[in-house]
Structure formats: C-alpha cells, structure tokens
Design a protein around this motif. Structure first.
Motif, mmCIF file in Angstrom:
data_model
loop_
_atom_site.group_PDB
_atom_site.id
_atom_site.type_symbol
_atom_site.label_atom_id
_atom_site.label_comp_id
_atom_site.label_asym_id
_atom_site.label_seq_id
_atom_site.Cartn_x
_atom_site.Cartn_y
_atom_site.Cartn_z
ATOM 1 N N TRP A 291 0.822 -1.199 0.000
ATOM 2 C CA TRP A 291 0.000 0.000 0.000
ATOM 3 C C TRP A 291 0.862 1.258 0.000
ATOM 4 O O TRP A 291 0.503 2.280 -0.599
ATOM 5 N N HIS A 294 1.514 2.542 -3.435
ATOM 6 C CA HIS A 294 0.372 3.176 -4.093
ATOM 7 C C HIS A 294 0.096 4.578 -3.542
ATOM 8 O O HIS A 294 -0.378 5.449 -4.276
ATOM 9 N N GLU A 469 -6.352 -0.535 -4.895
ATOM 10 C CA GLU A 469 -5.314 0.426 -5.282
ATOM 11 C C GLU A 469 -5.855 1.589 -6.110
ATOM 12 O O GLU A 469 -5.279 2.683 -6.109
ATOM 13 N N TRP A 473 -4.986 6.294 -6.429
ATOM 14 C CA TRP A 473 -4.447 7.142 -7.493
ATOM 15 C C TRP A 473 -5.364 7.371 -8.699
ATOM 16 O O TRP A 473 -5.005 8.058 -9.645
#
Length: 669
Positions: A291, A294, A469, A473
């Motif tokens: 994580w 990300h 994920e 982003w």
C-alpha cells in the motif's frame, strides 16, 4: 480431497434418435432440449416449470476446414443421473453437493467430422460443452463459435466491456429487452449477471477453461452471442487437436439472489483435485509492503524510499507475528523494477537479505509471500519457472503473487491477449509447475476464473478486478461506494478475489481528491463479503494501530469456511453475508452498503444445529458505524459492543452512507 456417496445410472444408447432429445433437472423443474432443423442445423432451448427461459438458440462452429453450422445428423444419445458429495480443500463450504442429469448427444457432420454435445442440468441451472472425439479429422482451426443465448424475457445485464484491461472496470447494467436490443453495442466479457423482469436471476459464464480462448458475448438478432478472444492480429480463435473438449458454457438460473450466490455449478463442472497431497495448501491472511507504494510513501525500485528493504520487512514480520497474521508480502525486492525491461526473480536488490529474512520468518512462524511481476513477459517467466520456483522453495516461500502488467502479454507464441488461447495455456502451465514445487499462486492480471481451483487448489486467489489500489491514485476520484456492492454478485461469483480490503487511514497524500469511498466499518465488512482463501489486510502497520480495537476483527476473522450464505442483499445496493469458520462453531457476519444509509434486520436462525439446545448461546461482538458516521465526513466514527444472542434473535444494524459492519458470533458452550 474426499468424495463420497456417488450414485450413477446410465441409460441404454439410443441410435438414430427420431425425437428431440430432452434432459431435465433432478427436481424436474428445468429442462433442456436439443433441436434440429431440416437442413441439420442444431440448437437448444431451456424451460423452467414449462415456461420458456431460452428460446431456440444456435450451436456449432465455423472452422477453416469446414463450417460446422448445418448438415448434422444425430447418431445416438446417452443419459446419466449423478449424485455425490465432495469435500473442498478450501472454500466457502467444506462439503459441496453435485446432483445433475446429463445427456450426451452424438452427431455426425456430412463432411465426416464427429462432434458430441454433453448437457448437464442441475436444479439451479445447466451447462453444455462440445466434444470432438478421436477421429480421422485430427486438427481444426476455429474461427468462430456459434453458441448463443436467446433469452425469452427482458433482463438487465451487469457486465464490463471485453477489452477492459485486466478486468479492472466498474460493472454497470445494460438492458437487454425481449427482442435482444441492448442499451449499448459493446462486446462484454464473461461473466454476466442477469436480473430478469420477473424478479429471477441468471449468471452466464464458463467453467473449466483450458487450452481454449476465454468467452465474451455480444448482442445480435435478439440473442447474446459468443465472441471468443482471438489470437492477436488474427481471425483464428483456437487451434484444436482431436480428441478435445471445450470449456463448459454455463448458465445459473435461480428465483432468488440467495440461491444464485449459493450455486456451485461452476466448481462441479471442473475436474476433481489432481494434487494427491494437499496438506501444504493452507488458507491464510497476509499483509504486505504494498500500500505504501500506491500512496507514494515507498517505491518499488531501489532508492531513498525503497519499500522492500531488510529493515522494513523485519518490522512487518514482527508486526504480523504479534497480531496473528500468517504471512507478509513484499513487492519490489528483486532486480528489474528500475526499467521494467527484465525482472530477475532470483536476484534481490542489495538492500534485501533474502537468506536472513527467510530464516527470520521461519523463526517467527510467519511466511513470506513472494512477488513475481513479469511486466507481461510471460514467455521469459515460463522458460525459467523451475529455476524461479526452486529459489523460492529454498527460502521457504510457499505462496507467490504473480503479475502481468501489460496491455498485451508476450507468450511463447509472441504477443497475445492474456485471455486468448496462448495466455490460457501459460497460466495453466504456471499453476501446474507451482503445484510440483508445493507453491500456492495468487494470479494478478489473470484470465477470468472458471473454477480451476477445484482441480488445482494451489490456485488460491486471483485479481481480475478494479481493486483497492484504484482508491489511491485513480483520476476519477476512486471507486464509487456502489462498486463493492456489485462485486459479490458479479466478479466474485466467478471465483475468489484478491481485492485487498482493510484500509484504515483515508487521508490521501497522492491525490487529495481521490480516496477510499467507505467508512472504516465498511472495510471490516469486506473481509466477510469478499471471499478469498488468501486474504490481504492491505494498510500500513502504523495505520492499523490508530484503530487497534477495530483491527481486532481482522486478527480474528478466518478466510476458510464450513458454510456460507447470503443473508440479504440487492445488486449494487448492499449485501449481508454470514459464514461459519471451517472446523469450528463460531460464525462471522459482514455487511456493506452503497452511498445510501441502510437499516438491516439479520435473523440468526442459521445458528440452529440439531445437536444444540434451542437457546444455545453465542457472544456477539459487533463492529458498526456510529449514528453520525459517513464515508465523506466521518469515516472513523464507529462503536464496538458485545451482547448475548441465540438462534431465535434478530440483529438490527444501521449501516452509514458508504458504511458497513462486521460481527463475530462466538460459541460460548
């Protein structure tokens, strides 16, 4: 894997059958009929309780050698009745029942080509496959499969377009009316979940995909029609050498959503386990150095913020040991991340001491989950599988997360779609080779699951989903609340999913306008609602300690089950699941909702056991949203309470907007 109680009756072979062959379900409610026109075209139809569900729909193939569309003659039929139970290595249930009636129709084409069609009809659906027996025609080049599904009534189909990269899309509804005109002309990838106008449900997918391209579907002339994933830049769909059987074309048909979720047709259509000793295949929870990449606090490649360092892995391993997490994943430990040109799966970066870390993990009783990102170079990976897997087993690594991040992968046959015939062959080779080395596989950027985990239970999980994920982003702000309420009835119906639940910290340093659209309690609910025997708690250790009391549920919840059931739900709105731990008497509940707050009533009658007294007591530990919780403004507002319950009680739970809940029902007797 155990099998017991097999009963099979085989009818006499009927030569040159004059009437249309029919096979019905064991309870007599569902019937499938093979039909034949005057010029030898073959089709089928399906009825439930004498009402047509699928009207006459074509079967057959186009091949370079000969169109197999008409000119068929039925040369014989054979029927079987089958009833058995078998035990899973891992799964949503320990024991699965397989009851079906089958019909094998033997066909001879006017060209001399022989083809059989095998139908299996269950109480909750049907399936069929094409079989090319051993014959003079040794090779066929398939350019089109003519299989179609002409549903008699209107329906709404939950689906994603077939060219969605890695299947990482948002599922949406497309209306398919009685005349088959959809709201969009996209070609859709399999599976498709159907909501019929009469309130019943369907699930259209395939089972036992092997050495054949994945199925996709499009609407034309009033029917959902098959579009096989082609060889790249070619009209060819599949190269077949006889004898050969296609994957099963499968349609689950149920009157309720609960029955749809409970169907195990896909697993029953796959071959029994081929691994003699499965004792090394163990479901487990894991966390990982993942994580942080990300959310951009760590990097995959070596540098000042490198994630997969010896020091960082030490910290994760000790945290996992202290909190009952069985394994730790590390991404970015090996050479190749700096340019993505060639990944070396046996050479670590110089700030990663594999020998030391494998000894440390062993001493702590925590496993290391390996990571093999190929960058889409499947050919290079396949050529070196034995070397790679020997290296991992030498360091005690018994689970590997594979990756194929590339729009088109490079197989031994050159550039190909990952779900074309060549890609399917590659994934199967990886699973079979991994089994030889006692390695479990978590396949990312996969072909859509089709139940192969019954045959090779070392295929413990797969991605093939727009996962967590994207909430770090994605330029669209992250997956909407609805997304997770669709997946249990669509993608997860195809098989276990590595979605990576468990985010506990919602502030986003990467893109402030992008975040996880959920409350913290929703994240807990995912551990029950989303099934995977290799289940990841994805957040950073320090984030879990910000809410250590809530993290207790993640510490306790299993990922392997004795029984599972959908308590309540509606596709795209909410769901509530109940699951009993395998080999134990404790139960776990989980619920999630979309952007709407919901009050759900959960009858606990599933706790009833014949051997137990009517008022058998459980301690319920309930994790739920606070009254003022909201995914946008108050995602951390929650409460934890304990109470005593019995099978006669009903829990009343409020889920906040974007919220959810989790509960542990502990047997106190």
């Amino acid at each position: 894997m155990k099998k017991f109680g097999i009963i099979s009756f085989v009818s006499l072979l009927l030569i040159a059958c004059s009437s249309s062959p029919v096979v019905t379900s064991p309870d007599g409610s569902l019937s499938v009929r093979l039909e034949q026109s005057g010029d030898g075209e073959i089709s089928y139809s399906v009825a439930r309780d004498e009402q047509t569900i699928i009207s006459s729909s074509p079967l057959g193939f186009l091949t370079r050698e000969q169109p197999l569309q008409s000119g068929f003659k039925v040369t014989g039929t054979k029927k079987e009745t089958y009833s058995s139970e078998w035990e899973t290595v891992w799964g949503e249930e320990r024991v699965i029942e397989d009851q079906h009636n089958s019909l094998l129709v033997s066909l001879a084409h006017e060209s001399g080509i022989l083809m059989d069609i095998e139908f299996r009809v269950f109480n909750d659906g049907f399936a069929f496959r094409y079989i090319f027996p051993e014959q003079e025609q040794k090779e066929l080049t398939i350019t089109d499969e003519l299989t179609a599904y002409r549903f008699a009534g209107s329906a709404e189909a939950w689906s994603i377009p077939w060219r969605t990269e890695y299947y990482e899309g948002l599922w949406s509804k497309r209306t398919i009316s009685g005349n088959g005109q959809p709201s969009t002309r996209d070609t859709l990838c399999s599976p498709i979940t159907l909501e019929f106008a009469d309130g019943s449900y369907g699930f259209l997918h395939e089972a036992a995909l092997a050495d054949y391209p994945a199925q996709n579907l499009y609407v034309r002339e009033g029917a959902l029609r098959t579009y096989l994933t082609p060889w790249f830049n070619s009209e060819v769909k599949a190269y077949v050498t006889t004898p050969f059987s296609t994957p099963w074309r499968m349609v689950i048909l149920t009157k309720t959503l609960r029955e749809l979720v409970a169907s195990r047709i896909m697993l029953n259509l796959n071959e029994p386990c081929k691994i003699e000793d499965t004792s090394w295949i163990r479901p487990m929870k894991f966390m990982g150095i993942w994580w942080g990449m990300h959310i951009k606090t760590m990097t995959w490649e070596q540098g000042p913020h490198h994630g997969a360092t010896t020091e960082n892995m030490e910290r994760y391993l000790h945290f996992a040991k202290d909190h009952g997490i069985q394994a730790v994943l590390a991404e970015g430990w090996n050479l190749g991340w700096e340019d993505w040109k060639h990944f070396d799966f046996t050479t670590p970066y110089d700030d990663w001491d594999m020998d030391y870390l494998s000894r440390l993990a062993d001493s702590l009783g925590v496993q290391i989950v390996g990571h093999n990102e190929t960058g889409g170079n499947a050919a290079d990976y396949e050529k070196n599988l034995d070397t790679i897997y020997r290296y991992h087993t030498a360091h005690g690594i018994r689970a590997i997360k594979t990756g194929y991040v590339a729009p088109v992968i490079r197989t031994l046959d050159g550039l190909q779609w990952n779900k074309g015939q060549s890609g399917v062959r590659h994934y199967r080779k990886v699973i079979e080779t991994a089994a030889k080395y006692h390695i479990m596989i978590d396949n990312h950027e996969p072909v859509m699951p089709t139940g192969l985990q019954r045959t090779y239970p070392n295929l413990v999980s797969q991605e093939g989903v727009r996962g967590q994920e994207w909430n770090a982003w994605s330029n669209d702000g992250g997956s909407p609340c609805e997304h997770v309420t669709v997946l249990p009835f669509t993608r997860i119906m195809a098989g276990p999913v590595d979605y990576t639940p468990g985010v506990f910290h919602f502030e986003n340093p990467v893109i402030p306008t992008t975040r996880v659209h959920s409350t913290l309690m929703n994240q807990l609910g995912l551990f029950v609602c989303f099934y995977s025997p290799l289940q990841m708690a994805c957040d950073l250790p320090e984030h879990y300690m910000e809410h250590a009391d809530a993290f207790t549920f993640i510490e306790h919840v299993p990922c392997d089950w004795e029984k599972s059931l959908l308590v309540d739900g509606k596709i795209g709105d909410y769901c509530v699941f109940a699951r009993q731990e395998r080999g134990g008497s404790n139960w776990y509940l989980g619920g999630i909702t979309d952007e709407e707050a919901r009050d759900v009533a959960i009858p606990l009658d599933f706790l009833k056991q014949q051997s137990q007294a009517p008022h058998h007591k459980y301690k319920a530990v309930i994790y739920q949203d606070a009254e003022d919780a909201n995914w946008e403004s108050r995602p951390y507002a929650y409460s934890i309470k304990e109470m005593e319950v019995t099978a006669s009680d009903t829990l009343l739970i409020r889920m906040a907007p974007g919220g959810g809940f989790a509960a542990e029902l502990i047997d106190e007797n």
